[in-house]
Design an enzyme around this catalytic site. Structure first.
Site, PDB file in Angstrom:
ATOM      1  N   TRP A  34       2.561  -3.964 -15.966  1.00 51.47           N
ATOM      2  CA  TRP A  34       1.435  -3.601 -15.111  1.00 51.47           C
ATOM      3  C   TRP A  34       1.827  -2.533 -14.084  1.00 51.47           C
ATOM      4  CZ3 TRP A  34      -2.986  -2.912 -12.727  1.00 51.47           C
ATOM      5  CH2 TRP A  34      -3.073  -3.003 -11.349  1.00 51.47           C
ATOM      6  N   ASN A  35       2.962  -2.699 -13.431  1.00 54.32           N
ATOM      7  CA  ASN A  35       3.416  -1.766 -12.394  1.00 54.32           C
ATOM      8  C   ASN A  35       4.881  -1.437 -12.689  1.00 54.32           C
ATOM      9  OD1 ASN A  35       4.000  -0.335 -10.071  1.00 54.32           O
ATOM     10  ND2 ASN A  35       2.901  -1.735  -8.722  1.00 54.32           N
TER      11      ASN A  35
ATOM     12  N   PRO B  61       6.934   1.181 -11.837  1.00 51.44           N
ATOM     13  CA  PRO B  61       7.858   1.553 -10.749  1.00 51.44           C
ATOM     14  C   PRO B  61       8.380   0.355  -9.965  1.00 51.44           C
ATOM     15  CG  PRO B  61       5.998   3.061 -10.795  1.00 51.44           C
ATOM     16  CD  PRO B  61       5.684   1.978 -11.755  1.00 51.44           C
ATOM     17  N   VAL B  62       7.511  -0.606  -9.640  1.00 50.01           N
ATOM     18  CA  VAL B  62       7.961  -1.796  -8.912  1.00 50.01           C
ATOM     19  C   VAL B  62       8.870  -2.651  -9.787  1.00 50.01           C
ATOM     20  CG1 VAL B  62       7.186  -3.939  -7.834  1.00 50.01           C
ATOM     21  CG2 VAL B  62       5.967  -1.815  -7.380  1.00 50.01           C
ATOM     22  N   HIS B  63       8.536  -2.764 -11.066  1.00 50.08           N
ATOM     23  CA  HIS B  63       9.381  -3.557 -11.972  1.00 50.08           C
ATOM     24  C   HIS B  63      10.781  -2.959 -12.083  1.00 50.08           C
ATOM     25  CE1 HIS B  63      10.744  -5.786 -15.444  1.00 50.08           C
ATOM     26  NE2 HIS B  63      10.901  -4.659 -16.116  1.00 50.08           N
TER      27      HIS B  63
ATOM     28  N   TYR C 280     -13.904 -14.859   8.584  1.00 52.70           N
ATOM     29  CA  TYR C 280     -15.227 -15.107   9.162  1.00 52.70           C
ATOM     30  C   TYR C 280     -15.182 -16.273  10.145  1.00 52.70           C
ATOM     31  CZ  TYR C 280     -20.129 -16.498   9.422  1.00 52.70           C
ATOM     32  OH  TYR C 280     -21.375 -16.849   9.868  1.00 52.70           O
TER      33      TYR C 280
ATOM     34  N   HIS D 224       2.847  -8.753  -0.771  1.00 50.89           N
ATOM     35  CA  HIS D 224       1.403  -8.978  -0.921  1.00 50.89           C
ATOM     36  C   HIS D 224       0.818  -9.597   0.349  1.00 50.89           C
ATOM     37  CE1 HIS D 224       1.990  -8.179  -5.218  1.00 50.89           C
ATOM     38  NE2 HIS D 224       0.680  -8.145  -5.331  1.00 50.89           N
TER      39      HIS D 224
ATOM     40  N   TRP E  74       3.640  -8.653 -15.759  1.00 55.80           N
ATOM     41  CA  TRP E  74       4.229  -8.110 -14.545  1.00 55.80           C
ATOM     42  C   TRP E  74       5.292  -7.060 -14.846  1.00 55.80           C
ATOM     43  CZ3 TRP E  74       1.557  -8.536 -10.422  1.00 55.80           C
ATOM     44  CH2 TRP E  74       0.776  -9.668 -10.209  1.00 55.80           C
TER      45      TRP E  74
END
Length: 543
Positions: free
Chosen positions: A434-435, A437-439, A535, A472, A431
């Protein structure tokens, strides 16, 4: 003569008396013997009884001693087994932990020699690391296997790819245009933030008032699009994009207010606030005096203008700075390559979703509704491979191609949008890499402020995962108009999963495999959960 006869008679009498005495003596002797034998018999019988009692006692003592000996031997035997087992385990551990034997010697062969000191190439002691051929083999096997699956899908369902269908869906959907209006309306929140900062810089508003306006502004930034989407029911796909853009807007406005507040505190209170200033190579060359380049920096409050704000809103970063690193020029060839990649890969993702994901999900509705566990597992594994391929393509398309296109157009110098997350041995490292900018935003505006206020690092980490879990869930649940908290639970569940991996998967290889397994299986489970609930709510016949 008379004398002789008398003598003979006396001799006979004496002999007879002697014989009688002998008889009596013999009789007495026999009786004594009998008495002795009887006494001896009685004594022997008494001895026998005593001996029997002694034997019984001895037998009991012997049995008890035998039992004790058996217990001692059994305990010794179990202890020996335990000790031998522990010794074998220790030996096995030592064997695994021991480094391989390294062959020292001259590795160069002289002329005429055949053999030299050398390890096999597949041994770790050889130092050989070039496995490019085996990697190419794995790629070919993976390509062939997925080609077979793709051909099987085409033979079964036919060609389902229709690139015009998405555009037609956008135009023909009567309630899709609210998403466009919401995206254009996001400028209102940006302008409110800018005017708020200008009033704070001039001293017309107090810090508490400005903070309150910022809180209301960022909360409305999430509430207004949620309300519009829940009331008007626009298309879920474009609603996801809208919610994602507003989530980015929320994070950027928080960073914008925080950095400008640090600048005000540094100007008014003259406090030393350590904040990294990113300088640009091109900016350092813009102005030079006497042949020496001087850096041109924007200082507070000169940064409070439309150009600076919209540059930050469009830049591929979530952390605001007064001076961003800038590249010297726009590389046209690089920009063209990334633009072609972005267009091609986005179309490939939509094609794979239409051809591969949608039929698999549609065929999974029956086993999911009937809770057929073996069929559910089979559907899950069938969905895992195409979903993971699409996820990898999305990573390259978004984090490499799209963000580099934006950065190249804006001449944004920092292109570290990701790190080597594929080598992550722990969930935490994944984590973090992986990303990026968010970290960086989470560390700068959430983790460090909580730690400085006295909270533990564990609490701050849980807070970071909770915020990520909220967004999320926000991006998924609002467009689908249902709240099942599957994404929130899955994201927050990364905390115990991280602790589990750190404790039981300490080896780098096993930790990396655990991370990959969670990515391969976790996403299809979430997809099935949301598709099943969607569904059931919107299409299942009421009973």
């Amino acid at each position: 003569m008379l004398i002789e006869e008398e003598c003979s008679q006396t001799v006979k009498a004496a002999s007879s008396s002697a014989d009688s005495n002998r008889f009596t003596d013999s009789v007495n002797h026999d009786s004594i013997r009998k008495r002795k034998t009887d006494v001896n018999k009685n004594k022997s019988s008494e001895k026998e009884t005593n001996n029997n009692h002694d034997n019984i006692k001895n037998n009991k003592e012997h049995c008890e001693s035998c039992l004790k000996e058996q217990k001692i031997t059994s305990e010794n035997h179990t202890e020996r087994r335990r000790s031998s087992l522990m010794e074998s385990i220790d030996w096995f551990k030592r064997t695994l932990s021991e480094p391989e034997f390294i062959m020292y010697g001259n590795n160069e062969k002289s002329k005429g020699e055949i053999h030299k000191h050398a390890d096999s190439l597949l041994s770790t002691a050889s130092g050989f690391t070039n496995y490019r051929g085996l990697l190419n083999l794995c790629i070919l096997l993976l390509a062939l296997a997925n080609t077979r699956l793709f051909l099987e899908n085409i033979l079964k369902y036919g060609i389902l790819i229709d690139p015009i269908k998405i555009i037609h869906l956008l135009i023909s959907e009567p309630y899709s245009w609210p998403n466009v209006i919401l995206i254009l309306g996001s400028n209102i929140f940006a302008l409110v933030a800018l005017f708020n900062e200008k009033l704070l810089a001039k001293g017309w508003l107090s810090e508490n008032t400005g903070f309150g306006i910022t809180v209301v502004n960022v909360v409305l930034c999430l509430l207004i699009p949620s309300t519009v989407i829940l009331v008007l029911h626009p298309n879920p796909i474009f609603s996801c994009i809208t919610c994602g853009l507003y989530s980015v807007m929320f994070l950027k406005l928080v960073s914008y207010f925080s950095v400008n507040r640090w600048c005000r505190l540094q100007r008014t209170e003259n406090t030393k606030i350590k904040r990294r200033k990113s300088l640009s190579v091109s900016e350092s060359m813009l102005k030079s005096e006497n042949g020496k380049p001087e850096t041109m920096l924007v200082s507070y409050p000169d940064n409070l203008n439309y150009t600076d704000l919209y540059y930050f809103l469009c830049a591929p970063t979530l952390c605001y700075e007064l001076n961003f690193p800038r590249s010297l020029r726009i590389r046209k060839r690089f920009l063209l390559k990334r633009a072609i990649e972005m267009i091609f890969l986005s179309q490939l993702i939509m094609a794979l979703v239409q051809q591969w994901i949608i039929p698999t999900v549609n065929n999974s509705m029956k086993p999911l509704s009937e809770l057929e566990f073996p069929r559910m597992v089979e559907r899950l594994l069938k969905l895992a491979v195409p979903n993971h391929i699409i996820w990898l393509i999305f990573f390259y398309c978004f984090f490499h191609s799209s963000l580099n296109v934006i950065a190249e157009i804006l001449r944004f110098g920092d292109r570290e949008f990701y790190k080597d997350w594929w080598n992550s041995e722990t969930v935490d490292k994944f984590w973090k890499t992986w990303n990026v900018p968010v970290h960086r935003w989470c560390v700068r505006h959430l983790f460090k402020p909580l730690v400085k206020r006295g909270y533990s690092k564990m609490f701050a980490s849980v807070a970071v995962f909770a915020l990520s879990a909220f967004f999320h869930e926000f991006i998924v649940s609002v467009p689908l108009r249902m709240f099942r908290v599957w994404a929130f639970s899955a994201m927050l569940g990364q905390v115990p999963f991280s602790l589990f991996v750190n404790k039981y998967c300490r080896h780098e290889k096993y930790g990396n495999m655990a991370v990959w397994l969670s990515l391969i299986l976790g996403q299809p489970i979430a997809i099935f959960a949301y598709v099943h609930d969607y569904y059931i709510i919107h299409y299942a016949a009421p009973t």
